[in-house]
Design a protein around this motif. Structure first.
Motif, short mmCIF file in Angstrom:
data_model
loop_
_atom_site.label_atom_id
_atom_site.label_comp_id
_atom_site.label_asym_id
_atom_site.label_seq_id
_atom_site.Cartn_x
_atom_site.Cartn_y
_atom_site.Cartn_z
N THR A 229 -11.22 47.04 7.36
CA THR A 229 -11.52 48.36 6.80
C THR A 229 -10.39 49.34 7.12
O THR A 229 -10.62 50.40 7.70
CB THR A 229 -12.85 48.88 7.37
OG1 THR A 229 -12.74 48.92 8.82
CG2 THR A 229 -14.01 48.01 6.99
N ASP A 230 -9.16 48.95 6.77
CA ASP A 230 -8.02 49.82 7.06
C ASP A 230 -7.38 50.38 5.79
O ASP A 230 -6.29 50.95 5.82
CB ASP A 230 -6.96 49.05 7.87
CG ASP A 230 -6.50 47.77 7.15
OD1 ASP A 230 -7.00 47.52 6.02
OD2 ASP A 230 -5.67 47.05 7.71
N ASN A 231 -8.06 50.22 4.65
CA ASN A 231 -7.58 50.73 3.35
C ASN A 231 -6.27 50.09 2.89
O ASN A 231 -5.64 50.59 1.96
CB ASN A 231 -7.43 52.26 3.38
CG ASN A 231 -8.76 52.96 3.48
OD1 ASN A 231 -9.77 52.49 2.94
ND2 ASN A 231 -8.79 54.08 4.20
N ALA A 232 -5.84 49.01 3.53
CA ALA A 232 -4.62 48.32 3.12
C ALA A 232 -4.98 47.24 2.11
O ALA A 232 -6.04 46.62 2.18
CB ALA A 232 -3.93 47.69 4.33
N PRO A 233 -4.10 47.00 1.14
CA PRO A 233 -4.38 45.94 0.16
C PRO A 233 -4.50 44.57 0.84
O PRO A 233 -3.74 44.26 1.76
CB PRO A 233 -3.16 45.98 -0.78
CG PRO A 233 -2.55 47.33 -0.56
CD PRO A 233 -2.83 47.69 0.86
N GLN A 234 -5.46 43.79 0.41
CA GLN A 234 -5.67 42.44 0.96
C GLN A 234 -5.66 41.43 -0.18
O GLN A 234 -6.05 41.74 -1.31
CB GLN A 234 -7.01 42.38 1.70
CG GLN A 234 -7.17 43.39 2.83
CD GLN A 234 -6.23 43.12 3.99
OE1 GLN A 234 -5.94 41.96 4.30
NE2 GLN A 234 -5.75 44.18 4.63
N ARG A 235 -5.20 40.22 0.13
CA ARG A 235 -5.15 39.15 -0.87
C ARG A 235 -6.05 38.00 -0.42
O ARG A 235 -5.98 37.58 0.73
CB ARG A 235 -3.73 38.65 -1.07
CG ARG A 235 -2.82 39.68 -1.73
CD ARG A 235 -1.40 39.19 -1.81
NE ARG A 235 -0.54 40.15 -2.50
CZ ARG A 235 0.79 40.11 -2.48
NH1 ARG A 235 1.40 39.16 -1.80
NH2 ARG A 235 1.49 41.01 -3.12
N VAL A 236 -6.85 37.54 -1.35
CA VAL A 236 -7.77 36.43 -1.07
C VAL A 236 -7.49 35.33 -2.09
O VAL A 236 -7.47 35.60 -3.30
CB VAL A 236 -9.23 36.88 -1.18
CG1 VAL A 236 -10.17 35.69 -0.96
CG2 VAL A 236 -9.53 37.98 -0.18
N PRO A 237 -7.23 34.10 -1.66
CA PRO A 237 -6.98 33.01 -2.61
C PRO A 237 -8.19 32.78 -3.52
O PRO A 237 -9.33 32.75 -3.06
CB PRO A 237 -6.73 31.79 -1.71
CG PRO A 237 -6.37 32.37 -0.37
CD PRO A 237 -7.13 33.64 -0.26
N ILE A 238 -7.93 32.65 -4.79
CA ILE A 238 -8.99 32.39 -5.77
C ILE A 238 -8.82 30.99 -6.38
O ILE A 238 -9.76 30.21 -6.40
CB ILE A 238 -8.99 33.46 -6.88
CG1 ILE A 238 -9.37 34.82 -6.31
CG2 ILE A 238 -9.96 33.07 -8.01
CD1 ILE A 238 -9.33 35.93 -7.33
N ALA A 239 -7.63 30.70 -6.85
CA ALA A 239 -7.41 29.41 -7.50
C ALA A 239 -5.91 29.14 -7.58
O ALA A 239 -5.09 30.06 -7.50
CB ALA A 239 -8.02 29.37 -8.88
N THR A 240 -5.55 27.89 -7.73
CA THR A 240 -4.17 27.50 -8.00
C THR A 240 -4.15 26.69 -9.29
O THR A 240 -5.13 26.06 -9.66
CB THR A 240 -3.58 26.65 -6.86
OG1 THR A 240 -4.35 25.45 -6.74
CG2 THR A 240 -3.60 27.41 -5.55
N ALA A 241 -3.01 26.72 -9.97
CA ALA A 241 -2.88 25.97 -11.21
C ALA A 241 -1.43 25.55 -11.39
O ALA A 241 -0.51 26.32 -11.10
CB ALA A 241 -3.33 26.81 -12.40
N GLN A 242 -1.23 24.34 -11.83
CA GLN A 242 0.10 23.84 -12.15
C GLN A 242 0.25 23.84 -13.66
O GLN A 242 -0.49 23.14 -14.38
CB GLN A 242 0.32 22.43 -11.59
CG GLN A 242 0.37 22.39 -10.07
CD GLN A 242 0.72 21.00 -9.55
OE1 GLN A 242 0.74 20.03 -10.30
NE2 GLN A 242 1.01 20.92 -8.27
N LEU A 243 1.20 24.65 -14.16
CA LEU A 243 1.40 24.81 -15.59
C LEU A 243 2.77 24.29 -15.99
O LEU A 243 3.77 24.57 -15.31
CB LEU A 243 1.27 26.28 -15.99
CG LEU A 243 0.03 27.03 -15.50
CD1 LEU A 243 0.07 28.48 -15.95
CD2 LEU A 243 -1.24 26.35 -16.01
N ALA A 244 2.83 23.56 -17.07
CA ALA A 244 4.11 23.04 -17.56
C ALA A 244 4.93 24.18 -18.14
O ALA A 244 4.39 25.12 -18.74
CB ALA A 244 3.86 21.97 -18.63
N THR A 245 6.25 24.12 -17.95
CA THR A 245 7.13 25.17 -18.45
C THR A 245 8.25 24.56 -19.29
O THR A 245 8.62 23.40 -19.11
CB THR A 245 7.77 25.96 -17.30
OG1 THR A 245 8.57 25.08 -16.49
CG2 THR A 245 6.71 26.61 -16.43
#
Length: 225
Positions: A36-52
């Motif tokens: 609760t420090d008002n700093a942005p936080q990142r939480v893993p949701i998903a990973t994906a391997q996409l062809a380029t």
């Protein structure tokens, strides 16, 4: 004290996607503690391997550099949400950018920055002015350029080269493209020339660009330099 336990690969459970008629929801499977420090936080949701499909594009008239772009299709089941994006190439940070919302099966471009492995040069060989016409005096200015590209990489690369010739916005001004020929590259309605090249490792290619602008000697013309 040292532990004899074997290292365990860190894992997380991907979110479940719940598609609604007009929206999609991510259901996070593993709870996360958010300070609760008002700093942005990142939480893993998903990973994906996409062809380029990587492609190089250069506009040497503006910047003498080749920029790498990856053509990507979102083949995952997850929509890619709009927001800021950090781009890494070979584990090296190359750029910060933004991503629009990309739905499953939708295509998008991923900018990977300039690549010094492709050398690009644009040289003005000559610019000369001459008087034409016997009765009605006119001036003709001819520009002669050479665009030089060299692939210094170990792999063959596809490169798109863009340039432009002036557009005649008045009937008294005549623009002629002398090189390349229309059979090779034809300007579009905006005067854009587009070459699509495939260069082998170490290959050097020179592209001629030559055009003339003719107009009445007493007719004011600006923007030629």
């Amino acid at each position: 004290a040292a532990s004899d336990a074997e290292p365990v690969e860190s894992r997380y459970v991907e979110a479940q996607l719940e598609n609604q008629a007009t929206s999609a929801s991510f259901k996070i499977q593993t709870p996360s503690s958010i300070p609760t420090d008002n700093a942005p936080q990142r939480v893993p949701i998903a990973t994906a391997q996409l062809a380029t499909a990587p492609e190089y594009t250069t506009t040497p008239k503006q910047i003498a550099a080749a920029f790498l772009t990856a053509k990507v299709t979102n083949t995952s089941d997850f929509p890619l949400l709009a927001g800021s994006m950090n781009v890494f190439l070979d584990d090296t940070f190359v750029a910060s950018s933004s991503l629009p919302t990309v739905m499953p099966s939708e295509k998008f471009d991923l900018a990977l920055g300039a690549d010094e492995g492709i050398s690009v040069k644009r040289k003005l060989n000559n610019r000369f002015t001459e008087d034409t016409g016997v009765v009605s005096k006119s001036k003709r200015i001819t520009y002669d350029y050479t665009i030089t590209l060299q692939n210094n990489k170990k792999n063959a690369e596809k490169i798109t080269v863009l340039d432009q010739v002036p557009l005649a916005r008045h009937e008294k001004i005549v623009v002629k493209v002398l090189a390349p020929s229309e059979r090779e590259v034809k300007p579009d309605a905006d005067g854009i020339l587009k070459w699509t090249l495939s260069l082998h490792p170490g290959e050097k290619r020179e592209l001629p660009l030559k055009f003339s602008i003719e107009y009445p000697a007493d007719f004011p013309v600006s923007g030629l330099d």
